[in-house]
Enzyme design. Structure first.
Site, PDB file in Angstrom:
ATOM      1  N   PRO A  15       0.857  -1.194   0.000  1.00  0.00           N
ATOM      2  CA  PRO A  15       0.000   0.000   0.000  1.00  0.00           C
ATOM      3  C   PRO A  15       0.889   1.239   0.000  1.00  0.00           C
ATOM      4  O   PRO A  15       1.781   1.358   0.845  1.00  0.00           O
ATOM      5  CB  PRO A  15      -0.782  -0.125   1.311  1.00  0.00           C
ATOM      6  CG  PRO A  15       0.057  -0.999   2.190  1.00  0.00           C
ATOM      7  CD  PRO A  15       0.818  -1.913   1.281  1.00  0.00           C
ATOM      8  N   MET A  16       0.687   2.144  -0.959  1.00  0.00           N
ATOM      9  CA  MET A  16       1.524   3.341  -1.060  1.00  0.00           C
ATOM     10  C   MET A  16       0.638   4.556  -1.277  1.00  0.00           C
ATOM     11  O   MET A  16      -0.089   4.640  -2.272  1.00  0.00           O
ATOM     12  CB  MET A  16       2.537   3.185  -2.200  1.00  0.00           C
ATOM     13  CG  MET A  16       3.591   2.132  -1.918  1.00  0.00           C
ATOM     14  SD  MET A  16       4.758   1.861  -3.282  1.00  0.00           S
ATOM     15  CE  MET A  16       3.787   0.783  -4.349  1.00  0.00           C
ATOM     16  N   CYS A  98       3.066   3.174   9.109  1.00  0.00           N
ATOM     17  CA  CYS A  98       3.299   4.419   8.376  1.00  0.00           C
ATOM     18  C   CYS A  98       3.762   5.526   9.320  1.00  0.00           C
ATOM     19  O   CYS A  98       3.120   5.784  10.340  1.00  0.00           O
ATOM     20  CB  CYS A  98       2.029   4.850   7.654  1.00  0.00           C
ATOM     21  SG  CYS A  98       2.234   6.358   6.681  1.00  0.00           S
ATOM     22  N   ASN A 209       9.101  -6.878   4.187  1.00  0.00           N
ATOM     23  CA  ASN A 209       8.974  -5.687   3.360  1.00  0.00           C
ATOM     24  C   ASN A 209      10.157  -4.757   3.646  1.00  0.00           C
ATOM     25  O   ASN A 209      10.691  -4.755   4.739  1.00  0.00           O
ATOM     26  CB  ASN A 209       7.636  -4.999   3.679  1.00  0.00           C
ATOM     27  CG  ASN A 209       7.480  -3.635   3.024  1.00  0.00           C
ATOM     28  OD1 ASN A 209       7.183  -2.646   3.693  1.00  0.00           O
ATOM     29  ND2 ASN A 209       7.668  -3.559   1.727  1.00  0.00           N
ATOM     30  N   GLY A 210      10.539  -3.999   2.624  1.00  0.00           N
ATOM     31  CA  GLY A 210      11.581  -3.002   2.808  1.00  0.00           C
ATOM     32  C   GLY A 210      12.818  -3.291   1.976  1.00  0.00           C
ATOM     33  O   GLY A 210      13.493  -4.295   2.203  1.00  0.00           O
ATOM     34  N   GLY A 211      13.083  -2.442   1.003  1.00  0.00           N
ATOM     35  CA  GLY A 211      14.326  -2.537   0.243  1.00  0.00           C
ATOM     36  C   GLY A 211      14.386  -3.622  -0.801  1.00  0.00           C
ATOM     37  O   GLY A 211      15.437  -3.823  -1.419  1.00  0.00           O
TER      38      GLY A 211
END
Length: 332
Positions: A15-16, A98, A209-211
């Protein structure tokens, strides 16, 4: 109820905010049938107090698709979850990760990691309100918290609520001193800690998640024991990587879909959007990176950026942009 989103969560698109709207998700779905797609965060107050149920609109072709909610009031989140279930989403996810200013001011997002009992109340209320799966997305910690102490305790609390699936962004969030953009890049990644959590909580379905920027990196996390991988900005800026997801991550037979095919598949959707009074740029802004790294990519981006915003812009803009690309870029 069968968790129809669980198998899809092997590879998900994050989700962004301001990015993964319904047009973006429809576009991404043309490249992968299997990956789980997430909405941008929708706040429970907007749905429940503001009546903004239009924020839940999506095309059935987007499935499997999950909604991410933001909030910190259990009953309000429960009501929002009911609205999301009624709208047809396969999963309802709570944002506990977030770090943006507007999220902090609303007492939800990553700041909730400082209030685990409130999170437990929120998740329990949501689970009791709906039959579709409720999931969570969190960080490894926030501010001065020690992740190796906080994260296991946090996951234990989540497990007690009956939740089965959690996505962990493998960075701390600093709520003071770093911008949201810096919070996605500056705090160091701790993949090892997240992988250790999978070993410590075998009953939880954990996504990392992340990178993660390539499918090869995604596969390495899966090979290390993670149940799923969530890709964020890489899938947005280089959406063509999604063309390999079904084969490389889900083991399906190779597809012959090309980027030209993806553009062709978008045409009926674009035509319907324009017919309903929408603007071309509302869709094509998500398509700018389709030819990332290929000859002609800059011309493609420039033409869409310059021409799609003009009054009355239509499919001819796509024709112009495609004409600027060499056949080698279109055939793959």
């Amino acid at each position: 109820m069968t968790d129809t989103a669980e198998s899809a969560a092997r590879l998900s698109v994050a989700p962004m905010m301001d990015w993964t709207d319904r047009h973006c998700r429809f576009f991404h779905r043309q490249m992968t049938r299997r990956a789980l797609l997430y909405t941008e965060m929708v706040t429970a107050p907007a749905l429940v107090r503001g009546g903004a149920v239009h924020l839940l609109e999506f095309d059935a072709a987007e499935h499997p698709v999950a909604v991410q909610l933001g909030g910190s009031e259990p009953e309000e989140l429960a009501q929002a979850a009911r609205l999301a279930e009624a709208a047809g989403y396969a999963e309802v996810n709570l944002n506990i990760g977030c770090p943006s200013d507007r999220v902090k001011s609303g007492c939800f997002g990553a700041v909730l990691m400082k209030s685990p009992e409130l999170v437990a109340d929120c998740l329990t209320a949501m689970r009791e309100a709906v039959s579709v799966p409720v999931t969570a997305k969190c960080r490894i910690g926030v501010d001065e918290q020690e992740p190796r102490e906080v994260l296991p305790a946090f996951l234990k609390m989540i497990e007690r609520t009956g939740l089965r699936r959690v996505t962990i962004h493998a960075r701390k969030a600093w709520l003071q001193g770093l911008s949201p953009k810096e919070n996605r890049e500056v705090p160091p990644l701790d993949y090892t800690l997240v992988q250790e959590m999978k070993a410590a909580f075998p009953g939880l379905h954990l996504s990392i998640n992340g990178g993660v920027t390539t499918l090869a990196e995604a596969r390495s996390h899966l090979d290390a024991g993670m149940d799923g991988v969530m890709i964020g900005r890489a899938a947005y800026h280089d959406p063509g990587l999604l063309l390999g997801v079904d084969e490389e991550i889900f083991g399906e037979a190779p597809r012959a879909t090309t980027r030209r095919d993806v553009v062709a598949a978008m045409r009926p959707y674009i035509a319907a959007h324009l017919e309903a009074g929408g603007k071309l740029a509302q869709i094509t802004r998500h398509m700018l990176g389709l030819f990332q790294g290929r000859p002609g990519a800059r011309a493609w981006r420039r033409i869409l950026s310059e021409e799609a915003h003009r009054d009355g812009a239509g499919p001819e803009v796509l024709d112009h942009a495609l004409a600027a690309l060499p056949e080698t870029s279109l055939a793959a």
